[in-house]
Structure formats: C-alpha cells, structure tokens
Enzyme design. Structure first.
Site, short mmCIF file in Angstrom:
data_model
loop_
_atom_site.label_atom_id
_atom_site.label_comp_id
_atom_site.label_asym_id
_atom_site.label_seq_id
_atom_site.Cartn_x
_atom_site.Cartn_y
_atom_site.Cartn_z
N LYS A 103 0.86 -1.18 0.00
CA LYS A 103 0.00 0.00 0.00
C LYS A 103 0.90 1.24 0.00
O LYS A 103 2.07 1.17 0.42
CB LYS A 103 -0.95 -0.02 1.20
CG LYS A 103 -0.30 -0.35 2.56
CD LYS A 103 0.51 0.80 3.07
CE LYS A 103 1.58 0.37 4.01
NZ LYS A 103 2.65 1.39 4.05
N TYR A 241 5.11 8.20 17.83
CA TYR A 241 4.48 7.01 17.27
C TYR A 241 3.10 6.81 17.88
O TYR A 241 2.92 6.84 19.10
CB TYR A 241 5.34 5.78 17.55
CG TYR A 241 4.77 4.52 16.94
CD1 TYR A 241 4.92 4.25 15.60
CD2 TYR A 241 4.06 3.61 17.72
CE1 TYR A 241 4.38 3.10 15.03
CE2 TYR A 241 3.52 2.46 17.18
CZ TYR A 241 3.69 2.21 15.82
OH TYR A 241 3.14 1.08 15.28
N THR A 261 -0.15 -2.07 13.25
CA THR A 261 1.11 -2.81 13.07
C THR A 261 1.48 -3.62 14.32
O THR A 261 2.61 -3.55 14.79
CB THR A 261 2.25 -1.84 12.72
OG1 THR A 261 2.38 -0.86 13.76
CG2 THR A 261 2.00 -1.17 11.38
#
Length: 332
Positions: A103, A241, A261
């Site tokens: 992607k 993050y 993730t």
C-alpha cells in the site's frame, strides 16, 4: 495472456524490490506459508538481490523486467516505492503474473482503475497489502459493535503517526510517491471504510507540506456517512508514534491501541467504556503478516472472485485522491 498454472498447489513468487520492510516483516512471514515459495528476487542492485536470496531462498535477479520474463514465477510481490507501483504492477499483469502490491496501490484513482481493469482482463488477482485487515482483533471489535456494545455509532476516529523519516528516505521523495497521506494516512482511510462502509463523503482535509521536500508530512481529514456518522482521521511523519482507532456511540466507546502494526506475539487490548464501567479486553495474539500472505495465496489458488475486491481498490484510491486534491495546505 492466460493465467499461469500454479505448481502443485504452490504459488511461485517473485519479489520486485528489496525494501527494508520486506526484509524485516513480509518475507519472513511469507516463508511460513506452505502455499508460497519464493523463486526469484529482483533488485537493480545485484549485491542486494543476492543478500536477500541468501536469506529467503530463490534466485537473485538483476532488474525487474528480467524477473517478469521468468516462467517459474506465477505471482509477484511489488515492494517498490509507491510511485513505481503502477508501472511495474501493470507490467506484471500483462506478463500473466498475479500481483500483491504494498500500500498504497497507486498514487491516484485512474492508475488504480487501470490496474484493476488489467487484472480483470487477464483473469488475475491484484491485492493491496493492507495487513491489518487480516488480524483477528478487528472482526472481534466489529462483532461487539454489531451486538450493540456501544449503542448506535456516532464517531469513528483513527490516527497513525510516526517520527520524522531520515533525510534520504524514499517517503520524502515526491517523484516516488512519497508523503504521509499515501503511507500512514491510507491506513486510517481503509479502517474508516472497514467499520463504516464505503459510502463516505469528504467534508474537509488539511495537509502539512514540508517546504524543503514538497511532500506532505502530516494531515487530517473529516468524512461523514449518509446517516451522519463522522470519521475523524489524523496521520503524520512528524509526530510521536501512534497507531489507534476508536468508535464512540450512543451508549459507549471502544478503542484499540497498536491497531495497525501489532507484532505477531502481542496480545491486543481493546478498551470498552460505558457510562459506569471500563473494561479492558485482552484478545489472542495473531500474525497479520503471515495471514495476509496466506490470504493472497488462497485467493489465487482457489480462483476467488475478484470483481468486488477490485472495486474496493479503486474506491480506496479515490478517497485518498479527494483528501489530497481538496486539502488546505500549510507549509512547515
């Protein structure tokens, strides 16, 4: 060109590009899937191709075109920069190879539509590698929402942010399809359609543009459904993050951290909040990387229907294009 015959129920895979993500995550996962066998790995750098082949098997190949000419390759995994996906995925489809592409699939909706049309014309599979869709935590969340855990959904929110990319990172290159929207932002859009359905209307968007490189390093978008449910999406290469989503409803809220993730050994935690209670639900660990690779092999080997999935690829690209084309820009 007719569809190649997979060898004895095994999909022979060629890899276009030797990216760090492939080395760390995807190729180790592919190695665990019995239905997939890596037969060739291509790079413009012969030494890099040899290093990957030493670890993952297959024959090192110098140059992408040479790999597409091989008869021992039924499908290709395209792990090149986003700006190169359209060119090499189209070449692969025209060569009679199924395609698994990282992607975002393309940089625009017209390119996505051309690839989908080519896959249909050749009777081949084209899959965009959104791995989070293959993790069991998201169906578990959706089941709870469908069962009324939060009442009627009112707002979906999602965020995916990572710290700034190094100066030479390909994601800082506009020529290679860089930028936060097509990378981390794409996850938030795909998550919105996963939970709210495809019928989303863009209310507005904003992109932060790096004045030195010209790529977007972050931004946000607001969508709504015909029923008035909002989708608030945030993404960036210029933040701490964060990878999370939440659904807020008339009677409660469900939120998921490490949403996009999660490592294969992580026990996902889902927080379920109601008026007088907060409950943290721990779900089983799952390997979305291996699951995604297995799903690709299964779809190809069983001849799964492609048409509806192909439409979803074009729709995803169109939503990203709307965010980009209608965005208010802020130079940073």
């Amino acid at each position: 060109m007719s569809e190649p015959e997979p060898a004895s129920g095994i999909l022979r895979l060629g890899v276009l590009g030797c990216a760090d993500f492939a080395w760390r995550k995807m190729l180790p996962a592919i190695a665990t899937v019995p239905e997939l066998r890596i037969t060739a790995l291509a790079s413009r750098d012969s030494a890099k191709a040899a290093r990957f082949a030493d670890r993952f098997g297959g024959e090192p190949v110098t140059g992408y075109e040479a790999l597409l000419e091989r008869e021992d390759v039924d499908a290709v995994y395209v792990v090149l920069p986003t700006g190169l996906h359209h060119r090499w995925a189209l070449r692969a489809l025209d060569a009679g190879k199924h395609v698994l592409a990282e992607k975002s699939l393309t940089t625009g909706a017209d390119e996505a539509a051309e690839l989908v049309a080519a896959a249909r014309d050749h009777g081949l599979w084209l899959m965009e590698n959104f791995l989070f869709l293959h993790h069991s935590q998201h169906p578990a969340v959706r089941e709870r929402i469908d069962a009324g855990a939060i009442g009627a959904p009112r707002v979906f929110s999602a965020a995916f942010g990572v710290p700034p990319r190094p100066a030479g990172d390909i994601r800082n290159s506009p020529e290679l399809g860089g930028g936060a929207l097509l990378d981390v932002g794409a996850y938030t859009v795909r998550a919105a359609t996963y939970f709210l359905g495809p019928d989303l209307t863009l209310a507005g968007s904003q992109l932060r543009i790096d004045g030195r490189t010209g790529v977007d390093v972050g931004g946000s978008a607001l969508f709504h459904t015909p029923a008035g449910v909002s989708a608030e999406l945030s993404f960036g290469f210029d933040s701490s993050y964060r990878t999370t989503y939440a659904l807020w409803g008339s009677e409660g809220r469900i939120s998921v951290d490490r949403a996009f993730t999660p490592p294969a050994d992580l026990l996902p935690s889902v927080r379920w909040e109601r008026q007088d209670s907060v409950q943290d639900l721990v779900l089983p660990a799952d390997d979305q990387y291996a699951n995604g690779a297995r799903a690709f092999a299964h779809r190809v080997l069983t001849g799964a229907p492609f048409d509806a999935y192909g439409e979803s690829l074009v729709h995803q690209a169109a939503l990203l294009e709307q965010i980009r084309d209608r965005a208010h820009h802020v130079t940073v």
